[in-house]
Design a protein around this motif. Structure first.
Motif, PDB file in Angstrom:
ATOM      1  N   VAL A   1       3.277 -27.507 -24.378  1.00  0.00           N
ATOM      2  CA  VAL A   1       3.778 -26.754 -25.305  1.00  0.00           C
ATOM      3  C   VAL A   1       4.827 -25.692 -24.532  1.00  0.00           C
ATOM      4  CG1 VAL A   1       3.156 -24.255 -26.345  1.00  0.00           C
ATOM      5  CG2 VAL A   1       1.845 -26.326 -26.657  1.00  0.00           C
ATOM      6  N   LEU A   2       4.465 -25.313 -23.131  1.00  0.00           N
ATOM      7  CA  LEU A   2       5.378 -24.625 -22.290  1.00  0.00           C
ATOM      8  C   LEU A   2       6.822 -25.193 -22.040  1.00  0.00           C
ATOM      9  CD1 LEU A   2       5.621 -21.623 -21.099  1.00  0.00           C
ATOM     10  CD2 LEU A   2       4.351 -22.566 -19.253  1.00  0.00           C
TER      11      LEU A   2
ATOM     12  N   VAL B   1      -1.659 -26.980 -22.914  1.00  0.00           N
ATOM     13  CA  VAL B   1      -0.792 -25.852 -22.962  1.00  0.00           C
ATOM     14  C   VAL B   1       0.687 -26.116 -22.031  1.00  0.00           C
ATOM     15  CG1 VAL B   1      -2.471 -24.459 -23.553  1.00  0.00           C
ATOM     16  CG2 VAL B   1      -1.981 -25.116 -20.880  1.00  0.00           C
TER      17      VAL B   1
ATOM     18  N   TYR C   1      -0.742 -23.964 -28.770  1.00  0.00           N
ATOM     19  CA  TYR C   1      -1.623 -24.979 -28.521  1.00  0.00           C
ATOM     20  C   TYR C   1      -2.598 -25.152 -29.402  1.00  0.00           C
ATOM     21  CZ  TYR C   1      -5.117 -27.972 -26.373  1.00  0.00           C
ATOM     22  OH  TYR C   1      -6.135 -28.893 -25.991  1.00  0.00           O
TER      23      TYR C   1
ATOM     24  N   ILE D   1       8.261 -21.612 -27.856  1.00  0.00           N
ATOM     25  CA  ILE D   1       7.850 -20.812 -26.884  1.00  0.00           C
ATOM     26  C   ILE D   1       8.797 -20.199 -26.194  1.00  0.00           C
ATOM     27  CG2 ILE D   1       6.728 -20.971 -24.776  1.00  0.00           C
ATOM     28  CD1 ILE D   1       4.721 -20.636 -27.266  1.00  0.00           C
TER      29      ILE D   1
ATOM     30  N   ASP E   1       0.833 -16.274 -26.503  1.00  0.00           N
ATOM     31  CA  ASP E   1       1.729 -17.133 -27.484  1.00  0.00           C
ATOM     32  C   ASP E   1       1.529 -18.450 -27.181  1.00  0.00           C
ATOM     33  OD1 ASP E   1       2.615 -14.560 -28.269  1.00  0.00           O
ATOM     34  OD2 ASP E   1       4.019 -14.446 -26.681  1.00  0.00           O
ATOM     35  N   VAL E   2       1.360 -18.719 -25.734  1.00  0.00           N
ATOM     36  CA  VAL E   2       1.224 -20.288 -25.363  1.00  0.00           C
ATOM     37  C   VAL E   2       0.159 -20.950 -26.066  1.00  0.00           C
ATOM     38  CG1 VAL E   2       1.166 -21.931 -23.438  1.00  0.00           C
ATOM     39  CG2 VAL E   2       2.896 -20.241 -23.367  1.00  0.00           C
TER      40      VAL E   2
ATOM     41  N   ASP F   1       1.046 -15.512 -22.436  1.00  0.00           N
ATOM     42  CA  ASP F   1      -0.149 -16.448 -22.336  1.00  0.00           C
ATOM     43  C   ASP F   1      -0.777 -16.663 -23.653  1.00  0.00           C
ATOM     44  OD1 ASP F   1       0.391 -17.189 -19.693  1.00  0.00           O
ATOM     45  OD2 ASP F   1      -1.325 -15.856 -18.853  1.00  0.00           O
TER      46      ASP F   1
END
Length: 308
Positions: free
Chosen positions: A151-152, A148, A139, A158, A134-135, A132
Motif C-alpha cells: 500500500v505504502l 501495508v 490495506y 496514499i 490511512d495506510v 499510519d
C-alpha cells in the motif's frame, strides 16, 4: 552569439519577451520587477523537500534503497535537517512576497518563518501516526492489498494523502502557496486533486484515485472511503458587486464518518452526507442525505424518470 543560434532570431525574440514582461508588470502593478532575485517559492525545490520528508516519515519504505535499520535514526535526523532548512528558505520567500505585495513591513519575516517551520517539524510525529491510520485503512479496505508495505509503496491514494497531510499543516500555518505547490505536485503524480484547505479525518482511503477532486472547504470525517473520479465540489461561485468571485466561503460538501462514495459520484455544494451513508457510482447529488442512507442512481429517480 553562435552561428546556430542565429537561425532562431534570438535577439528579436528576447527583446519581444522583455516587452511582454514589462507590459504585464505595468498592467498588474509590478513595474519594479524582481530586482533582488526570484521572489517566489520554487516548485522544484518543494518537490525535493517533499520527497525527503516522505523518506523521513517512512525511512525503510520510502527512504534510500541501501538504508539499514541500524542507521535509520541517523538518516532521519540528517534528512530532516536538510529538508527543514530548505523548507525554511521557501517559507521566507513566500512570507517576503506577501509582505512586499500587501504593504507590510517584512522585518519580522525571519522570526515568523523560523517559528512556522519549527511548529511544522514538531508536528511530524503526529502526522506520521495519522498517516499510519490511512495506510491501514487502505490495506483493510482493499482485498487486493497483500500488505501495508505494498500500500505504502504502490498506491497513488496514499501518496496523495501523505502530501495532503503535510500541505494541510502548511496551509493552516499561513503558508498557502507552499501548501498549494505541495498539493499540485501530488496531483501531477497521481491524478488526485486535493486542495490543501480540505479537512480530512483519520483512516481516509482513496481507492484507485484517478480523477478524484476534493475542494478547499470540504470537511471529511473519519474512516471515509472514496473511489476514482469522485468530485466533492462547489455548486456555484458567488460574486461580489463588481463581479469578482467571493473567496473563502464554505461551498464544498461535509462528509461525515464511515461514508463510502463509489466511482464517478459528483457531490456539489455545502451539503451533508450523513454518517454511515453509501453513495453509489455516478450519482449526481446536490442535496443533503441523512445518516445511514444508501443512495444509488436507481433510487434517485422517480418512476417517471425525473430526479427526486
Amino acid at each position: 552569439m553562435s552561428e546556430r543560434s542565429s537561425h532562431w532570431q534570438l535577439q528579436t525574440i528576447v527583446s519581444q519577451l522583455r516587452t511582454a514582461r514589462d507590459q504585464w508588470r505595468a498592467q498588474n502593478g509590478r513595474v519594479s520587477g524582481e530586482q533582488g532575485g526570484r521572489e517566489l517559492p520554487s516548485r522544484a525545490a518543494m518537490a525535493e523537500i517533499l520527497e525527503a520528508l516522505c523518506g523521513a516519515l517512512f525511512p525503510m519504505r520510502l527512504g534510500p534503497v541501501d538504508l539499514r535499520e541500524e542507521s535509520e535514526d541517523f538518516y532521519v535526523g540528517h534528512t530532516l535537517d536538510v529538508a527543514l532548512n530548505a523548507l525554511l528558505g521557501q517559507a521566507r520567500l513566500e512570507l517576503r512576497y506577501v509582505a512586499r505585495h500587501s504593504a507590510q513591513v517584512d522585518t519580522a519575516v525571519e522570526k515568523q518563518a523560523i517559528s512556522l517551520i519549527q511548529d511544522f517539524a514538531l508536528a511530524l510525529p503526529g502526522l506520521r501516526s495519522l498517516l499510519d491510520t490511512d495506510v491501514l485503512a487502505a490495506y483493510h479496505g482493499d482485498p487486493a492489498a497483500r500488505s501495508v508495505d505494498e500500500v505504502l509503496l504502490c498506491y497513488p491514494g496514499i501518496l496523495a494523502v501523505i502530501h495532503h497531510r503535510l500541505a494541510h499543516h502548511l496551509y493552516r500555518a499561513g503558508l498557502p502557496l507552499l501548501a498549494r505547490i505541495s498539493a499540485e505536485i501530488a496531483h501531477s503524480a497521481t491524478g488526485i486533486d486535493i486542495h490543501p484547505g480540505a479537512q480530512i479525518g483519520r483512516s481516509f482511503f482513496i481507492d484507485h484515485g484517478t480523477g478524484v477532486v476534493i475542494g478547499e472547504t470540504a470537511i471529511i470525517g473519519e474512516r471515509v472511503r472514496i473511489y476514482q473520479a469522485v468530485t466533492l465540489g462547489a455548486k456555484r461561485f458567488p460574486a461580489d458587486e463588481d463581479g469578482q468571485l467571493q473567496k473563502g466561503h464554505p461551498r464544498h460538501p461535509i462528509v461525515e464518518d464511515d461514508v463510502v462514495i463509489y466511482a464517478g459520484a459528483t457531490i456539489l455544494g455545502r451539503i451533508t452526507i450523513g454518517k454511515g451513508s453509501t453513495i453509489g457510482g455516478n450519482v449526481w447529488l446536490t442535496r443533503s442525505v441523512p445518516a445511514g442512507c444508501n443512495l444509488t442512481q436507481a433510487n434517485l429517480q422517480h418512476d417517471d424518470g425525473t430526479q427526486k
